[in-house]
Design a protein around this motif. Structure first.
Motif, PDB file in Angstrom:
ATOM      1  N   LEU A 169     -67.393 -56.866 -49.507  1.00 44.01           N
ATOM      2  CA  LEU A 169     -66.901 -57.925 -50.064  1.00 44.01           C
ATOM      3  C   LEU A 169     -65.333 -58.054 -50.446  1.00 44.01           C
ATOM      4  O   LEU A 169     -64.660 -58.916 -50.843  1.00 44.01           O
ATOM      5  CB  LEU A 169     -67.687 -58.598 -51.241  1.00 44.01           C
ATOM      6  N   PHE A 170     -64.809 -56.696 -50.760  1.00 39.82           N
ATOM      7  CA  PHE A 170     -63.574 -56.429 -51.361  1.00 39.82           C
ATOM      8  C   PHE A 170     -62.428 -56.986 -50.170  1.00 39.82           C
ATOM      9  O   PHE A 170     -62.453 -56.596 -49.059  1.00 39.82           O
ATOM     10  CB  PHE A 170     -63.287 -54.870 -51.610  1.00 39.82           C
ATOM     11  N   GLU A 171     -61.650 -57.820 -50.618  1.00 37.49           N
ATOM     12  CA  GLU A 171     -60.521 -58.245 -49.825  1.00 37.49           C
ATOM     13  C   GLU A 171     -59.144 -57.631 -50.248  1.00 37.49           C
ATOM     14  O   GLU A 171     -58.286 -57.386 -49.352  1.00 37.49           O
ATOM     15  CB  GLU A 171     -60.264 -59.821 -50.109  1.00 37.49           C
ATOM     16  N   GLY A 172     -58.879 -57.180 -51.625  1.00 38.82           N
ATOM     17  CA  GLY A 172     -57.620 -56.782 -51.767  1.00 38.82           C
ATOM     18  C   GLY A 172     -56.578 -57.715 -52.035  1.00 38.82           C
ATOM     19  O   GLY A 172     -56.677 -58.941 -51.685  1.00 38.82           O
ATOM     20  N   LYS A 217     -44.812 -45.536 -48.554  1.00 39.27           N
ATOM     21  CA  LYS A 217     -45.078 -44.373 -47.774  1.00 39.27           C
ATOM     22  C   LYS A 217     -45.768 -43.239 -48.788  1.00 39.27           C
ATOM     23  O   LYS A 217     -44.836 -42.357 -48.531  1.00 39.27           O
ATOM     24  CB  LYS A 217     -43.869 -44.012 -46.879  1.00 39.27           C
ATOM     25  N   PRO A 218     -46.802 -43.507 -49.220  1.00 39.08           N
ATOM     26  CA  PRO A 218     -47.497 -42.486 -50.111  1.00 39.08           C
ATOM     27  C   PRO A 218     -47.764 -41.286 -49.283  1.00 39.08           C
ATOM     28  O   PRO A 218     -48.259 -41.226 -48.211  1.00 39.08           O
ATOM     29  CB  PRO A 218     -48.724 -43.330 -50.621  1.00 39.08           C
ATOM     30  N   GLN A 219     -47.800 -40.033 -50.082  1.00 38.25           N
ATOM     31  CA  GLN A 219     -48.044 -38.723 -49.603  1.00 38.25           C
ATOM     32  C   GLN A 219     -49.541 -38.667 -49.810  1.00 38.25           C
ATOM     33  O   GLN A 219     -49.906 -38.623 -51.181  1.00 38.25           O
ATOM     34  CB  GLN A 219     -47.169 -37.754 -49.932  1.00 38.25           C
ATOM     35  N   PRO A 220     -50.685 -38.489 -49.017  1.00 34.52           N
ATOM     36  CA  PRO A 220     -52.075 -38.240 -49.337  1.00 34.52           C
ATOM     37  C   PRO A 220     -52.169 -36.952 -50.186  1.00 34.52           C
ATOM     38  O   PRO A 220     -51.611 -36.086 -49.661  1.00 34.52           O
ATOM     39  CB  PRO A 220     -52.819 -38.408 -48.089  1.00 34.52           C
ATOM     40  N   GLY A 221     -52.959 -37.076 -51.080  1.00 36.51           N
ATOM     41  CA  GLY A 221     -53.503 -35.817 -51.801  1.00 36.51           C
ATOM     42  C   GLY A 221     -54.986 -35.864 -51.929  1.00 36.51           C
ATOM     43  O   GLY A 221     -55.491 -37.088 -52.170  1.00 36.51           O
ATOM     44  N   PRO A 262     -62.635 -61.665 -58.262  1.00 39.11           N
ATOM     45  CA  PRO A 262     -62.272 -60.252 -58.671  1.00 39.11           C
ATOM     46  C   PRO A 262     -62.448 -59.402 -57.479  1.00 39.11           C
ATOM     47  O   PRO A 262     -62.053 -58.142 -57.594  1.00 39.11           O
ATOM     48  CB  PRO A 262     -63.893 -59.993 -59.662  1.00 39.11           C
ATOM     49  N   TYR A 263     -62.809 -59.796 -56.111  1.00 38.11           N
ATOM     50  CA  TYR A 263     -62.721 -58.879 -55.235  1.00 38.11           C
ATOM     51  C   TYR A 263     -61.257 -58.777 -54.644  1.00 38.11           C
ATOM     52  O   TYR A 263     -61.078 -58.115 -53.551  1.00 38.11           O
ATOM     53  CB  TYR A 263     -63.649 -59.370 -54.059  1.00 38.11           C
ATOM     54  N   ARG A 264     -60.288 -59.395 -55.146  1.00 37.47           N
ATOM     55  CA  ARG A 264     -58.953 -59.430 -54.814  1.00 37.47           C
ATOM     56  C   ARG A 264     -58.206 -58.398 -55.590  1.00 37.47           C
ATOM     57  O   ARG A 264     -57.028 -58.187 -55.323  1.00 37.47           O
ATOM     58  CB  ARG A 264     -58.203 -60.944 -54.952  1.00 37.47           C
ATOM     59  N   LEU A 265     -59.117 -57.931 -56.431  1.00 36.24           N
ATOM     60  CA  LEU A 265     -58.390 -56.861 -57.564  1.00 36.24           C
ATOM     61  C   LEU A 265     -59.063 -55.409 -56.994  1.00 36.24           C
ATOM     62  O   LEU A 265     -60.365 -55.418 -56.864  1.00 36.24           O
ATOM     63  CB  LEU A 265     -58.564 -57.122 -58.951  1.00 36.24           C
ATOM     64  N   LYS A 289     -49.888 -56.293 -52.799  1.00 31.99           N
ATOM     65  CA  LYS A 289     -49.862 -54.867 -53.010  1.00 31.99           C
ATOM     66  C   LYS A 289     -50.369 -53.929 -51.933  1.00 31.99           C
ATOM     67  O   LYS A 289     -49.706 -52.801 -51.997  1.00 31.99           O
ATOM     68  CB  LYS A 289     -50.894 -54.951 -54.276  1.00 31.99           C
ATOM     69  N   ARG A 290     -50.967 -54.260 -51.109  1.00 36.02           N
ATOM     70  CA  ARG A 290     -51.445 -53.550 -49.851  1.00 36.02           C
ATOM     71  C   ARG A 290     -49.961 -53.370 -49.136  1.00 36.02           C
ATOM     72  O   ARG A 290     -49.426 -52.169 -48.744  1.00 36.02           O
ATOM     73  CB  ARG A 290     -52.296 -54.254 -49.137  1.00 36.02           C
TER      74      ARG A 290
END
Length: 194
Positions: A98-101, A113-117, A28-31, A105-106
């Motif tokens: 513990l989060f890996e992601g 290139k997301p625009q931060p909001g 679950p830490y890959r999500l 997807k990363r």
């Protein structure tokens, strides 16, 4: 490999917070918490003889904290629950380190290139601020405002508030042993936000 993930949920009503554990067939830490709440709620249910539809999470080792006094644990004989995601305002990791992601997807996120909001919202007498992709904020705020969709906010900050009888949100998290979160999944249908 441990396939459980401890989280702190902030429900719509009844309780100040609910601490519990997801157990999933994958790590679950890959999500992200957003992916779990939006798309993989049925994966939080163990294999059983009946079908679980999306929209409800299954938690074990549950602790409830009183809405009137967040230092008090209540409902101590109930330690396994099903909870509809529509009843969740926000959710944070108990152990964010513990989060890996997901590296794929990363990489997709970086290439987009997301625009931060920014998003600000109230939670238990505090104002929380976070950053998300501007497109996601717009899409989930407008198109899905009447459905339960979660958005992931990073760079989470909690504004300090004057002292009250209850512990502040940062004090509450420290008291239960949860590190200050940098990331939170927020149900935009259940919070006032700007």
């Amino acid at each position: 490999m441990d396939k459980s993930r401890k989280v702190v949920l902030f429900p719509v009503d009844q309780f100040y917070a609910i601490v519990g554990t997801f157990t999933m067939p994958v790590d679950p830490y890959r999500l992200t918490l957003t992916d779990i709440c939006n798309d993989m709620t049925s994966a939080t249910h163990g294999a059983r003889d009946h079908l679980h539809r999306p929209g409800t999470v299954f938690l074990t080792s549950v602790e409830f904290y009183s809405l009137r006094d967040n230092t008090q644990k209540v409902c101590q004989t109930l330690d396994i629950i099903h909870m509809a995601v529509k009843n969740i305002r926000g959710i944070v990791d108990f152990h964010p380190e513990l989060f890996e992601g997901n590296p794929i997807k990363r990489q997709e996120y970086v290439e987009r290139k997301p625009q931060p909001g920014s998003v600000s919202f109230p939670l238990h007498d505090h104002v929380l601020h976070g950053v998300a992709d501007e497109y996601e904020i717009y899409r989930l705020s407008d198109i899905y405002r009447f459905t339960d969709k979660f958005i992931g906010l990073s760079g989470l900050r909690i504004e300090e508030t004057p002292a009250t009888e209850d512990r502040s949100l940062p004090d509450f998290l420290a008291r239960i042993g949860c590190r200050h979160p940098d990331y939170m999944a927020v149900n935009l249908a259940n919070v006032f936000h700007s």
